[in-house]
Design an enzyme around this catalytic site. Structure first.
Site, short mmCIF file in Angstrom:
data_model
loop_
_atom_site.label_atom_id
_atom_site.label_comp_id
_atom_site.label_asym_id
_atom_site.label_seq_id
_atom_site.Cartn_x
_atom_site.Cartn_y
_atom_site.Cartn_z
N LYS A 234 31.21 15.28 19.73
CA LYS A 234 31.07 14.86 21.13
C LYS A 234 30.14 15.78 21.93
CE LYS A 234 34.66 11.57 21.46
NZ LYS A 234 36.00 11.20 21.77
N ARG A 268 40.56 12.54 14.45
CA ARG A 268 39.61 11.43 14.28
C ARG A 268 38.21 12.01 14.06
NH1 ARG A 268 36.22 8.22 17.33
NH2 ARG A 268 36.31 5.99 16.92
#
Ligand code: HH2
Length: 298
Positions: A234, A268
């Site tokens: 991210k 994840r």
């Protein structure tokens, strides 16, 4: 760093349709399979059936425990798609992956019609980044089918969420939101054993908010449910390491190590192979730290 007491939380049993998940041997790895042209990290890479199945097989071989298949990008600024397009992208891939690999499948969607078709095709978890706010029929579907449900925090919507996120105290506000969503889920007939919580890294959060959520991740353990951490590749990691999306593996490993130490149950990730080793090492150290409490120095 103080480690949370995870002994009790490791005894969770998540009931996801026909599948029970336990976390006794450490956190589970959820491998991401995006069948989208526009995902921030891997958009367009797995659009054909062959590419998607090959990638799913590889993630299974690399040690994934769950596959999360998504057909609508939720990257900041992403344009929503309608259910016809989402179903067109998703269902054939989900069916082919189900045939090809033995792993339980999660579907990353906010639409009840899409979730229903995915469950009929074999998905056992609905990963709903809107936490049941996107579709009034979603809670009823999850209650009726008994699948697992991820309730994730997001401020705003993917289209707008990074414009001006604001919090007085991000950890308290995200916890309060998750508590509210748990109550709504349960009032709608979802059993507590179906619920997974996720603070939603990158979803309506500035750099400082993402760092704070990770630094205090153990605060979410108090809510009493399995926790999912989605930090992979991210932007907040990119801001620290100053690397493009595909070069954020080492940075991601650092963030995952903290999430595991602070009690995450499901991680994840895009790079299953590397992150499997990260999770294995960190959770072994964490288990050792806990088992040696009361050992020779006590
Ligand atoms: N992050 C993304 C998508 N879905 N679901 C949960 N529960 N938690 C997350 O942190 C999360 C998520 C974004 O990552 P990715 O799927 O790679 O990108 P895109 O949304 O652009 O497809």
């Amino acid at each position: 760093m103080t480690l949370p007491n995870q002994t009790a939380s490791r005894l969770f049993v998540l009931k996801a349709g026909p599948k029970d998940f336990t976390f006794e041997s450490g956190p589970l790895l959820m491998g991401v399979l995006n069948v989208t042209p526009d995902s921030f990290s891997d958009g367009g890479a797995y659009l054909t059936l062959d590419q998607a199945v090959k990638h799913a097989r590889q993630m299974q071989a690399d040690g994934a425990d769950i596959l999360d298949i998504g057909a609508e990008s939720s990257r900041p600024g992403a344009q929503p798609i309608d259910e016809t397009e989402e179903l067109r992208r998703l269902i054939p891939v989900l069916k082919a992956v189900r045939e090809a690999v033995a792993l339980p499948i999660s579907v990353d969607t906010t639409k009840a019609v899409v979730a229903r078709r995915a469950i009929e095709a074999g998905a056992v978890i609905v990963n709903d980044i809107s936490a049941l706010r996107g579709d009034p029929l979603m809670a009823g579907l999850v209650a009726e089918t008994g699948v697992g449900i991820v309730l994730m925090h997001m401020q705003g919507t993917p289209k707008t969420m990074q414009k001006a996120p604001r919090y007085e105290n991000v950890v308290e506000e995200v916890s309060g939101f998750l508590q509210e969503r748990i109550q709504i889920a349960i009032a709608d007939g979802i059993r507590p054993s179906q619920i997974i919580l996720d603070p939603g890294f990158g979803f309506g959060k500035l750099q400082e908010h993402n760092l704070q959520l990770l630094a205090e991740f153990e605060a979410f353990a108090k809510l009493g449910y399995p926790l999912l951490a989605g930090v992979s590749r991210k932007q907040f990691i990119g801001n620290l390491v100053r690397q493009p999306v595909h070069e954020r593996g080492y940075g991601t490993a650092g963030a995952i190590a903290v999430a595991v130490l602070k009690g995450a149950h499901i991680i994840r990730v895009h790079d299953v192979r590397a992150m499997k080793d990260t999770v294995t090492v960190v959770s072994a150290i964490s288990r050792h730290a806990r088992s040696s409490v009361g050992g020779s120095n006590a």
